[in-house]
Design an enzyme around this catalytic site. Sequence first.
Site, mmCIF file in Angstrom:
data_model
loop_
_atom_site.group_PDB
_atom_site.id
_atom_site.type_symbol
_atom_site.label_atom_id
_atom_site.label_comp_id
_atom_site.label_asym_id
_atom_site.label_seq_id
_atom_site.Cartn_x
_atom_site.Cartn_y
_atom_site.Cartn_z
ATOM 1 N N SER A 72 46.794 -18.465 -59.258
ATOM 2 C CA SER A 72 46.815 -18.445 -60.734
ATOM 3 C C SER A 72 48.207 -18.154 -61.271
ATOM 4 O O SER A 72 49.029 -17.536 -60.591
ATOM 5 C CB SER A 72 45.878 -17.363 -61.264
ATOM 6 O OG SER A 72 44.562 -17.615 -60.863
HETATM 7 N N1 SAH Z 1 43.574 -14.542 -55.623
HETATM 8 C C1 SAH Z 1 44.046 -15.784 -55.088
HETATM 9 C C2 SAH Z 1 43.494 -16.955 -55.852
HETATM 10 C C3 SAH Z 1 43.103 -18.072 -54.949
HETATM 11 S S1 SAH Z 1 42.059 -19.315 -55.650
HETATM 12 C C4 SAH Z 1 45.570 -15.774 -55.031
HETATM 13 O O1 SAH Z 1 46.193 -14.816 -55.518
HETATM 14 O O2 SAH Z 1 46.153 -16.704 -54.461
HETATM 15 C C5 SAH Z 1 40.451 -18.702 -55.337
HETATM 16 C C6 SAH Z 1 40.080 -18.437 -53.898
HETATM 17 O O3 SAH Z 1 38.707 -18.083 -53.879
HETATM 18 C C7 SAH Z 1 40.230 -19.621 -52.967
HETATM 19 O O4 SAH Z 1 41.028 -19.272 -51.879
HETATM 20 C C8 SAH Z 1 38.798 -19.929 -52.523
HETATM 21 O O5 SAH Z 1 38.688 -20.399 -51.201
HETATM 22 C C9 SAH Z 1 38.148 -18.558 -52.687
HETATM 23 N N2 SAH Z 1 36.679 -18.581 -52.776
HETATM 24 C C10 SAH Z 1 35.878 -19.421 -53.470
HETATM 25 N N3 SAH Z 1 34.576 -19.124 -53.278
HETATM 26 C C11 SAH Z 1 34.563 -18.035 -52.439
HETATM 27 C C12 SAH Z 1 33.530 -17.266 -51.834
HETATM 28 N N4 SAH Z 1 32.236 -17.523 -52.035
HETATM 29 N N5 SAH Z 1 33.887 -16.259 -51.018
HETATM 30 C C13 SAH Z 1 35.191 -15.971 -50.766
HETATM 31 N N6 SAH Z 1 36.218 -16.667 -51.311
HETATM 32 C C14 SAH Z 1 35.913 -17.688 -52.123
#
Ligand code: SAH
Length: 224
Positions: A72
Amino acid sequence: MNDHSRSVHGIGMTSARTRARMIDRLVEQGIQNAKVLACFELVPRHLFVDEALGHKAYEDISVPIGYAQTLSQPYIVAKMSELVLQAPHHERVLEIGTGSGFQTCVLANLVDEVYSVERIAPLQQKAKSRLQQLNLKNVQLKMDDGFFGWPEEGPFDVIIGTAAPSEPPMELLDQLIPDGGRLIMPIGEEQQYLTVIDKVDDQITKTQIEPVVFVPMLSGVKNA
Ligand code: SAH
C-alpha cells in the site's frame, strides 16, 4: 572522494531528500502521530520492494510486490498504524497479510509483539528474510490462511488486516481481547472502506474511516 564513497554518499543524500518529502506529504495528508512519522523516517521502505522499483518506494503510490499483490501507499500504512496506536491496548498485534513485510516492520517499531500471517509462500519467505536482515526480535511469522487468525497466540489487543474480506471474519473478532480489542481492516467488495471495529465488554461497534482499494482477502494457502 573516491568513486565508491561518492556513490554511497550520493544515494544517501537522494534517499534522505525523498524520505523527507514523503514525511511532508504524510503530514499534509493528516498523519499526526509523532511516533508513526518518526518510524517512516527510519524504516527503509525501498528494501521491501524489488530493486528495480526501489526508486518508487517513497512515492505516494502502491507498489507491486509480485503474485498480483501490492504494498500500500505510505499514507494508508501510516493511517492504519495510527489507528493501531489509538487503540486502548496495543501491545500484542496480529497482522493478516504479511506481503512485503513493510507494514510488519513498521508495527515492530511501534508495539511490543507482532504476529503476522501470509497465505502466499514465496512472499512469506521473502518477507521473512528481509525482517531477519533487519534483526527484528519481536516479530513472529506464519504461513497460513489468515481467515483463521492465530488462535494459539491469541487473544490480541489489535488485529490489522491488509487484504479486504466482504465481511469482518468471526474468527478474527473472537481472537480480540474482550474489553478494548480492536480490528482494523478494509472491508467490502465493489466498494471497500477502511473499517475499525472496537470490542468493549464483548460488544462491538463499527466505524468506517474512508474508502480504500486493497487486494481481496482470499481463502486457503498458495505454495508457489
Ligand atoms: N501488509 C502488506 C500488504 C500486502 S497486500 C505489505 O506491507 O506489503 C495483502 C497481502 O494479504 C497479500 O500478500 C496477500 O497474499 C495477503 N492475503 C490475502 N488473503 C490472505 C489470507 N486469507 N491470509 C493471509 N494473507 C492473506
